[in-house]
Design a protein around this motif. Structure first.
Motif, PDB file in Angstrom:
ATOM      1  N   ARG A 276      47.529  53.444  40.860  1.00 32.48           N
ATOM      2  CA  ARG A 276      47.279  54.712  41.556  1.00 32.48           C
ATOM      3  C   ARG A 276      46.914  54.492  43.022  1.00 32.48           C
ATOM      4  O   ARG A 276      47.349  55.234  43.911  1.00 32.48           O
ATOM      5  CB  ARG A 276      46.145  55.460  40.848  1.00 32.48           C
ATOM      6  CG  ARG A 276      45.847  56.840  41.429  1.00 32.48           C
ATOM      7  CD  ARG A 276      44.827  57.550  40.548  1.00 32.48           C
ATOM      8  NE  ARG A 276      43.614  56.738  40.416  1.00 32.48           N
ATOM      9  CZ  ARG A 276      42.652  56.998  39.533  1.00 32.48           C
ATOM     10  NH1 ARG A 276      42.795  58.003  38.684  1.00 32.48           N
ATOM     11  NH2 ARG A 276      41.575  56.238  39.485  1.00 32.48           N
ATOM     12  N   GLU A 277      46.125  53.458  43.300  1.00 34.80           N
ATOM     13  CA  GLU A 277      45.669  53.213  44.662  1.00 34.80           C
ATOM     14  C   GLU A 277      46.825  52.866  45.604  1.00 34.80           C
ATOM     15  O   GLU A 277      46.691  52.965  46.822  1.00 34.80           O
ATOM     16  CB  GLU A 277      44.639  52.080  44.678  1.00 34.80           C
ATOM     17  CG  GLU A 277      43.331  52.403  43.949  1.00 34.80           C
ATOM     18  CD  GLU A 277      43.435  52.175  42.441  1.00 34.80           C
ATOM     19  OE1 GLU A 277      44.538  51.840  41.967  1.00 34.80           O
ATOM     20  OE2 GLU A 277      42.421  52.344  41.745  1.00 34.80           O
ATOM     21  N   CYS A 278      47.974  52.455  45.043  1.00 39.61           N
ATOM     22  CA  CYS A 278      49.110  52.022  45.870  1.00 39.61           C
ATOM     23  C   CYS A 278      50.206  53.092  45.969  1.00 39.61           C
ATOM     24  O   CYS A 278      51.233  52.861  46.614  1.00 39.61           O
ATOM     25  CB  CYS A 278      49.715  50.750  45.296  1.00 39.61           C
ATOM     26  SG  CYS A 278      48.557  49.378  45.131  1.00 39.61           S
ATOM     27  N   LYS A 295      38.856  47.292  41.357  1.00 41.63           N
ATOM     28  CA  LYS A 295      39.555  48.481  41.840  1.00 41.63           C
ATOM     29  C   LYS A 295      39.227  48.807  43.292  1.00 41.63           C
ATOM     30  O   LYS A 295      40.020  49.435  43.984  1.00 41.63           O
ATOM     31  CB  LYS A 295      39.222  49.677  40.945  1.00 41.63           C
ATOM     32  CG  LYS A 295      39.757  49.535  39.520  1.00 41.63           C
ATOM     33  CD  LYS A 295      39.398  50.738  38.674  1.00 41.63           C
ATOM     34  CE  LYS A 295      39.943  50.585  37.252  1.00 41.63           C
ATOM     35  NZ  LYS A 295      39.587  51.724  36.389  1.00 41.63           N
ATOM     36  N   ASP A 296      38.043  48.396  43.761  1.00 36.16           N
ATOM     37  CA  ASP A 296      37.645  48.756  45.127  1.00 36.16           C
ATOM     38  C   ASP A 296      37.979  47.661  46.148  1.00 36.16           C
ATOM     39  O   ASP A 296      37.522  47.713  47.281  1.00 36.16           O
ATOM     40  CB  ASP A 296      36.153  49.098  45.188  1.00 36.16           C
ATOM     41  CG  ASP A 296      35.273  47.925  44.754  1.00 36.16           C
ATOM     42  OD1 ASP A 296      35.824  46.897  44.311  1.00 36.16           O
ATOM     43  OD2 ASP A 296      34.043  48.030  44.889  1.00 36.16           O
TER      44      ASP A 296
END
Length: 305
Positions: A276-278, A295-296
């Protein structure tokens, strides 16, 4: 295959059974890591690997003794991978010089590039090339205890400088004054350092050739690992108690069963395509970062765009 880690030592019987299973199932290469110098039964594993048609690469961190290197060579080691701390790493230089003096040609070196040492790249290339290294692998910052990053990834400007040097080296085999005696050393950005590989291909996915399994993290896709306690995991950097997909340890002792039926690997193979972050990054289709990251963890490319 991790042979030893502190008090945990992989039983030689277990290791031999795994090598035989690899041979039976046409696994053609095994990397031996951990406290290899302290693993007294390593020659037995090397002999069995030769018998099974499985090539072995021994990972060395720090200085190795000449007699030990000679013994491993005599026992059938196919290759050595030497971890470099930097151009001024005396222990690594000694090990590489010993291997060169022994005329052992199948030697690779690996260097972890991060925000605090990127400017050393040229010196590291010069050092490795001057010591007869066949291939220098450049890899990114890695997780360690508690799944925390050892160091920050290079920022955008640092990756630009590194990419420029690598491109020039690949084009002329003598970059920015780096003159090689034999001009044969390969300079490779490891797939786990996907950000730099994708960066070098450019922001337009149509022309970026960093594609396929090798475009990024290959844990559970092209390899998996066996830890010193005998457990199976997609990668040794994936913690035992981390959340899926960063978990991986299980009770299976069968290579084929783990590779084909492990729900952990199945989840990992799918989840990496839906990070999701990408989702909004222009490199998303050409990059797959280390799946052991928290994740961070800050990605220098996504946050610079």
């Amino acid at each position: 295959m991790e042979l030893a880690d502190g008090q945990k030592i992989l039983p030689v019987g277990k290791a031999l059974a795994l090598i035989r299973e690899c041979g039976k199932n046409r696994v053609r290469r095994v990397r031996l890591t951990g406290d290899v110098a302290g693993y007294k039964d390593l020659p037995i594993l090397l002999h069995e690997s030769k018998k099974q048609g499985v090539a072995t690469e021994i990972v060395i961190a720090g200085q190795a003794q000449k007699t030990w290197l000679a013994d491993m060579f005599a026992a059938g080691a196919d290759a050595f991978l030497v971890d470099m701390e930097g151009a001024a790493d005396g222990a690594t230089r000694t090990t590489l010089q010993l291997l060169r003096n022994m005329r052992f040609s199948n030697v690779r070196a690996r260097w972890h590039m991060h925000r605090g040492n990127t400017e050393e790249l040229k010196a590291v290339v010069e050092t490795a090339a001057g010591l007869g290294v066949k291939e220098l692998l450049i890899t990114g910052a890695k997780p360690h205890a508690g799944n925390k990053m050892k160091a920050q990834l290079p920022d955008w400007s640092q990756m630009e400088a590194a990419a420029a040097l690598i491109r020039e080296y690949d084009g002329s085999n003598a970059a920015q004054g780096i003159l090689l005696q034999d001009k044969k050393m390969r300079l490779t950005v490891e797939s786990c350092f996907s950000q730099l590989r994708a960066f070098m291909g450019g922001t337009d996915a149509r022309y970026n050739d960093n594609q396929g399994i090798g475009r990024g993290c290959e844990a559970g896709r092209s390899f998996f690992a066996v830890a010193a306690d005998g457990s199976f995991t997609p990668c040794l950097y994936m913690e035992e108690n981390a959340e899926t997909p960063s978990t991986g340890y299980c009770n299976t002792e069968n290579v084929v069963a783990f590779w084909e039926k492990s729900p952990v690997l199945r989840t990992l193979r799918c989840s990496g395509e839906r990070i999701r972050e990408c989702a909004d990054c222009c490199f998303q289709r050409r990059c797959l970062h280390c799946q052991a990251w928290e994740k961070d963890t800050i990605c220098p490319m996504y946050h610079a765009l």
